[in-house]
Design an enzyme around this catalytic site. Structure first.
Site, PDB file in Angstrom:
ATOM      1  N   GLN B 259       0.742  -1.170  -0.176  1.00  0.00           N
ATOM      2  CA  GLN B 259      -0.134   0.099  -0.251  1.00  0.00           C
ATOM      3  C   GLN B 259       0.973   1.270  -0.097  1.00  0.00           C
ATOM      4  O   GLN B 259       0.762   2.199  -0.613  1.00  0.00           O
ATOM      5  CB  GLN B 259      -1.049   0.006   1.408  1.00  0.00           C
ATOM      6  CG  GLN B 259      -2.416   0.732   1.201  1.00  0.00           C
ATOM      7  CD  GLN B 259      -3.206   0.100  -0.026  1.00  0.00           C
ATOM      8  OE1 GLN B 259      -3.735   0.844  -0.791  1.00  0.00           O
ATOM      9  NE2 GLN B 259      -3.089  -1.082  -0.152  1.00  0.00           N
ATOM     10  N   HIS B 262       2.280   2.941  -3.327  1.00  0.00           N
ATOM     11  CA  HIS B 262       1.427   3.501  -4.069  1.00  0.00           C
ATOM     12  C   HIS B 262       1.712   5.036  -4.191  1.00  0.00           C
ATOM     13  O   HIS B 262       1.796   5.826  -5.412  1.00  0.00           O
ATOM     14  CB  HIS B 262      -0.074   3.533  -3.851  1.00  0.00           C
ATOM     15  CG  HIS B 262      -0.682   2.213  -4.487  1.00  0.00           C
ATOM     16  ND1 HIS B 262      -0.686   2.276  -5.608  1.00  0.00           N
ATOM     17  CD2 HIS B 262      -1.256   1.291  -3.839  1.00  0.00           C
ATOM     18  CE1 HIS B 262      -1.412   1.038  -5.893  1.00  0.00           C
ATOM     19  NE2 HIS B 262      -1.684   0.589  -4.792  1.00  0.00           N
ATOM     20  N   GLU B 327     -10.293   1.641   3.601  1.00  0.00           N
ATOM     21  CA  GLU B 327     -10.663   0.850   2.070  1.00  0.00           C
ATOM     22  C   GLU B 327     -10.389  -0.379   2.090  1.00  0.00           C
ATOM     23  O   GLU B 327     -11.093  -1.249   1.385  1.00  0.00           O
ATOM     24  CB  GLU B 327      -9.567   1.764   0.998  1.00  0.00           C
ATOM     25  CG  GLU B 327      -9.811   1.521  -0.395  1.00  0.00           C
ATOM     26  CD  GLU B 327      -8.557   2.137  -1.026  1.00  0.00           C
ATOM     27  OE1 GLU B 327      -7.450   2.453  -0.448  1.00  0.00           O
ATOM     28  OE2 GLU B 327      -8.690   2.040  -2.439  1.00  0.00           O
ATOM     29  N   HIS B 328      -9.116  -0.883   2.484  1.00  0.00           N
ATOM     30  CA  HIS B 328      -8.604  -2.391   2.609  1.00  0.00           C
ATOM     31  C   HIS B 328      -8.504  -2.754   3.853  1.00  0.00           C
ATOM     32  O   HIS B 328      -7.799  -1.996   4.652  1.00  0.00           O
ATOM     33  CB  HIS B 328      -7.333  -2.547   1.705  1.00  0.00           C
ATOM     34  CG  HIS B 328      -7.314  -2.031   0.314  1.00  0.00           C
ATOM     35  ND1 HIS B 328      -6.875  -0.787   0.031  1.00  0.00           N
ATOM     36  CD2 HIS B 328      -8.036  -2.343  -0.747  1.00  0.00           C
ATOM     37  CE1 HIS B 328      -6.924  -0.564  -1.362  1.00  0.00           C
ATOM     38  NE2 HIS B 328      -7.471  -1.644  -1.840  1.00  0.00           N
ATOM     39  N   ASP B 361      -6.185  -6.615  -5.903  1.00  0.00           N
ATOM     40  CA  ASP B 361      -5.871  -5.513  -6.790  1.00  0.00           C
ATOM     41  C   ASP B 361      -5.949  -6.102  -8.319  1.00  0.00           C
ATOM     42  O   ASP B 361      -6.180  -5.258  -9.077  1.00  0.00           O
ATOM     43  CB  ASP B 361      -4.724  -4.921  -6.591  1.00  0.00           C
ATOM     44  CG  ASP B 361      -4.558  -3.956  -5.411  1.00  0.00           C
ATOM     45  OD1 ASP B 361      -5.531  -3.385  -5.046  1.00  0.00           O
ATOM     46  OD2 ASP B 361      -3.374  -3.593  -4.903  1.00  0.00           O
ATOM     47  N   HIS B 420     -53.395  17.649  -6.381  1.00  0.00           N
ATOM     48  CA  HIS B 420     -53.078  16.349  -6.075  1.00  0.00           C
ATOM     49  C   HIS B 420     -54.319  15.591  -5.664  1.00  0.00           C
ATOM     50  O   HIS B 420     -54.529  14.535  -6.062  1.00  0.00           O
ATOM     51  CB  HIS B 420     -52.132  16.351  -4.965  1.00  0.00           C
ATOM     52  CG  HIS B 420     -50.661  16.612  -5.323  1.00  0.00           C
ATOM     53  ND1 HIS B 420     -50.110  17.866  -5.639  1.00  0.00           N
ATOM     54  CD2 HIS B 420     -49.528  15.682  -5.213  1.00  0.00           C
ATOM     55  CE1 HIS B 420     -48.777  17.718  -5.856  1.00  0.00           C
ATOM     56  NE2 HIS B 420     -48.319  16.831  -5.510  1.00  0.00           N
TER      57      HIS B 420
END
Lengths: 428, 428
Positions: B259, B262, B327-328, B361, B420
Site C-alpha cells: 500500500q 502507491h 479502504e482495504h 488488486d 393532487h
C-alpha cells in the site's frame, strides 16, 4: 400560456432542445452563500445554527427548544384526526412493504479456482433526514425518507426541519412518530445539512443526509457529498404526461396541475397525438386554475414551464421523453406497455388511465424522492440502498492463491509495483 | 518512523482520534483551481482541452492526435508478451464473473390491493472512465472500471487518460481492448473530467464518470456530481492489516509496503496483539524498503502515515477499525471470521493468511475501486450498480385506486395540495 410544440413542425428540434436545456444548474449566488454558511457551521457549530435560525426562521432556538421533545411528537400523533392517521398508517405500511423487497441479499460463492468471495451489506450507523418547512412541510416526505432508512437497519435517524417563527407542523411530527424517527431538530436550510454532516456539540454527525429541499438545501448536499453520502441533488419537480384523445381532459388537466401547484419552478409537459384533445386539456387547465387554492403557484408554473407537445405517433415520443429524462412519467393510455418498454430514462412511471402521479406521492409504495433535472439518465429514486453500503470480501488458501497468484505477480511487475508482486509471491 | 500506539496506554484515545482525523478533505487551493479549469472547459471546449494538455502534459493534441486510434490499441494487444496477455485475460474473466453476479434483477408484484408495482434497471447510455497516467498508469484500473460498465450494458464507453509528452502506455491500451472500451482520449486531469461531463465538439458527453485519479481529478468529480453520476470521491489509498504473532513478519511487511508504495500519501496500519511481532514487522519493513525500486515512495508513506497499533485482544480492534473505515482490511488470522463479523465499515476485506490485498488488486474478482478517507462508513466499492439506474413503476386500475386512493386524497388535502387531491378524486 405554456409552450406549444408540434414534432412535425420545421423548428421543432431547436425548440425542443431549448426546452431540454432550460432545466439546468444551481446559480453561482446560491453556491457562494451555501459555501459561507457551511464554513460558518463547521467553525462555530451550534452558535452558527442559533444565529442563522434567528435570521432565516425568525425564532430563538434557546427559547423554542433545539429539539421537538418526544412527548410533543407523541401528542401530535395522538391528536391526529382518525382518517388522517389511518391514511398515514396505510401509506407507511405500503411504503415499508415496497422497500423491504429492496433489501439486498448478502452473497458468497467459491469459484472453480477455490477462491471464496462475495459481498456483505450493512446499514449505515446514522442518517439525517431533511424535511422542508413552510409551504412544503409534507408528512409524506417524512415517511418516504425515514422508512427506507429504518428498513435498511440504520442505527440512528435524525430529522431536521425548519419551524418558521417556531411553529411546528403536527402532521409532520405525527409522520415522524409513525416512521420511527429518533430525533427532530428545529433547524433547516443549508445550515441544517452542514450540522448533520459535520456534527455540532448538540447534533451528532450522521453518515448519510437525504431529503428534498429548496435550492440552498440541494446545494449544501451537493457541496457536502463525500463528507457524507447523499441521496441526490434535487431540483424543481417535473412531470411528463402522455395521453391520447380517449382520456377525460379534466383528469389530465388535474394531473398536470398536481405538479404545477408545487412551485412556480415546477414543470408539467403533456405529450399527445390529438390536437383537439390538447386544446381541451389546455382549456381545462385554465378552468381548474380558477378553482384551486394553489392557483397562483400553479398558474405561474404552467405559464413559465408548462408545455404541450403534439406528436404524430405517441410511440415516437419515447426518444423525446428520454431527452427530458423526467422525474415522473404518466402514461395515460389503454395499453401503456409498448411506450413503457421504449422509454429508457424516467424516475418513476405511472401506468394507465387510473394511475395519477399523485397516488404515488402518498400511498403507492415506490419512493416519491426521485431524480430531477434530467438526472434520471444516471440516477435512481431514493431506496434502501442509499442507507446501506457493501463490503466485498475475498479469501484464498494456499492452493487457490497458487492458481491465481502468478497472474497477479506478472501484472504487479508490469505496473512497476514490486511490493505488490512480493506480497503475493511470498505466499506462492 | 511510523506512529506506534498501544491501546492500553493512557494517551491512546486522543492519539487514535488524531490518526482518524488526519485523513481529511481536499484543500481549498485544489478546489479553486478545479473550479477555474471546469469553467474554462465548459466555455471553450476543445480549445481549453488543447491548451491545458499542452501546459500539464507537455504535448500538442493536434500533433499527437486527440484519440488513440483503434489500430494502435489492437497493435498494443497483439504486441503483449504472452504471459502478460494471459494474466490480463484471467483478470478480466474473473472480474467479469464477479460483477455479472451483481446485476440487479427487475422486480414486479401485484399486491393485495390489486396494485401492480416494481422496478426496472437499465444501464446508462454512456460512461466515461478516467485512467491515471504517469506513475499510476495501471492496466488493472482499466479492467476494474470498464468491465462493470460493460456488464451493466452501458452503450458507449469513453476512456480518458493523460499521455505525458504524448507517450501512451501499451499495457493500458491492451487492457482497454480486452475490456471493450470504445474510445480512448489523450486527455487527463480535471479538464478531462469536465470534458466528459459537459461534452465538447469532439468528445460527446457521458452520463457517469468513474475511475481513480489525483486530487484534481477527485475534486473535479466532486464538483461535477449532479451534472453526471460519479463513482465516489477517491482519496489516497489505505490498508489496515490485522495480524497475530503466528504470521511471517516478512509477509505482513510486504503487505504494508504494497500500500505504501502507491504514493507518499498512502497509509498502512498494522493492528497486532504481539509486541515482539510488531517489532519484527517494523524491522522487516525497514529491510524490504532497501530492496524495493519503489522504496523512496514507500518509505515516505510509511514514515508519514504508517502506524503500528498494539491491542490487548485482536477482537477489540473492531471498533477502532470501524472508526478508520479503511479502504482495504486484511485479516491475517487462522480464523478471521469472528473479527470479520464484528467489523461494520470497510471497503473490501481480505481473509486469512493467504489473501494479500494485492491479489485483490488484480485477479481476485471484486472491484479494487473502493471508498477511501473513512467513506466506507457510507459508500461502497465500484459496482455494476454505478452504471445503472432504477425506474420504479406503479399501475392502478379502477378497482385498486378505489381502495388506496381515498387515503391519498386525505393526505393531499392535509398537505394543502388540492390539485393532487383532485387528480386522484376524479378517478374514484
Amino acid at each position: 400560456m405554456p409552450l406549444r410544440l408540434d414534432s412535425r413542425d420545421a423548428g421543432f428540434a431547436a425548440a425542443f432542445d431549448a426546452l431540454v436545456d432550460a432545466r439546468r444548474e444551481a446559480d453561482e449566488d446560491v453556491s457562494r452563500a451555501v459555501t459561507a454558511i457551511r464554513a460558518d457551521v463547521r467553525a462555530r457549530g451550534d452558535a452558527a445554527l442559533a444565529e442563522l435560525t434567528r435570521r432565516f426562521d425568525g425564532h430563538d432556538l434557546d427559547v423554542t427548544g433545539w429539539q421537538v421533545p418526544k412527548a410533543e411528537r407523541q401528542a401530535a400523533l395522538a391528536g391526529l384526526a382518525p382518517d388522517l392517521r389511518a391514511a398515514l398508517e396505510l401509506a407507511a405500511e405500503r411504503i415499508r412493504a415496497y422497500h423491504a423487497a429492496q433489501r439486498p441479499a448478502d452473497s458468497e460463492t467459491v469459484d472453480a479456482a477455490g477462491v471464496r468471495m462475495g459481498a456483505r451489506w450493512r446499514g449505515v450507523d446514522a442518517a439525517g433526514l431533511y424535511v422542508p418547512g413552510g409551504r412544503a412541510a409534507y408528512p409524506s416526505s417524512v415517511l418516504m425518507n425515514a422508512i427506507p432508512a429504518r428498513v435498511a437497519g440504520v442505527g440512528r435517524l435524525a430529522m431536521v426541519t425548519p419551524t418558521p417563527k417556531g411553529e411546528t407542523n403536527p402532521l409532520v411530527l405525527a409522520a415522524a412518530e409513525i416512521a420511527g424517527v429518533d430525533e427532530v431538530w428545529r433547524v433547516g436550510g443549508a445550515q441544517a445539512v452542514a450540522a448533520l454532516a459535520y456534527g455540532t456539540d448538540r447534533i451528532a454527525p450522521v453518515d448519510v443526509v437525504v431529503g428534498p429541499g429548496n435550492a440552498w438545501v440541494a446545494e449544501a448536499k451537493r457541496q457536502l457529498y463525500g463528507v457524507v453520502g447523499i441521496d441526490m441533488v434535487a431540483g424543481p419537480s417535473e412531470i411528463v404526461v402522455v395521453a391520447d384523445g380517449a382520456n377525460d381532459p379534466a383528469w389530465i388537466a388535474a394531473d398536470l396541475l398536481s405538479q404545477a401547484e408545487h412551485d412556480p419552478t415546477s414543470q408539467s409537459i403533456l405529450f399527445t397525438d390529438d390536437a383537439a384533445f390538447a386544446d381541451a386539456v389546455a382549456a381545462e387547465v385554465e378552468r381548474q386554475l380558477g378553482t384551486l387554492a394553489t392557483g397562483a403557484t400553479a398558474s405561474a408554473s404552467w405559464a413559465a414551464n408548462g408545455a404541450i407537445i403534439l406528436v404524430g405517433d405517441l410511440l415516437e415520443s419515447a426518444p423525446l421523453i428520454d431527452r427530458l429524462a423526467p422525474e415522473h412519467l404518466e402514461l395515460a393510455l389503454a395499453d401503456p406497455e409498448p411506450l413503457f418498454a421504449a422509454v429508457r430514462h424516467a424516475g418513476s412511471v405511472f401506468l394507465g388511465r387510473y394511475t395519477p402521479e399523485a397516488v404515488g406521492d402518498y400511498v403507492g409504495g415506490p419512493n416519491h424522492v426521485l431524480p430531477t433535472g434530467r438526472r434520471a439518465r444516471f440516477s435512481s429514486g431514493l431506496s434502501v440502498l442509499d442507507f446501506m453500503k457493501r463490503t466485498s470480501f475475498l479469501a484464498c488458501d494456499a492452493a487457490s492463491i497458487a492458481r491465481i497468484g502468478p497472474a497477479a505477480v506478472a501484472l504487479a511487475e508490469a505496473e512497476g509495483l514490486p511490493a505488490h508482486a512480493r506480497s503475493v509471491a511470498v505466499r506462492l
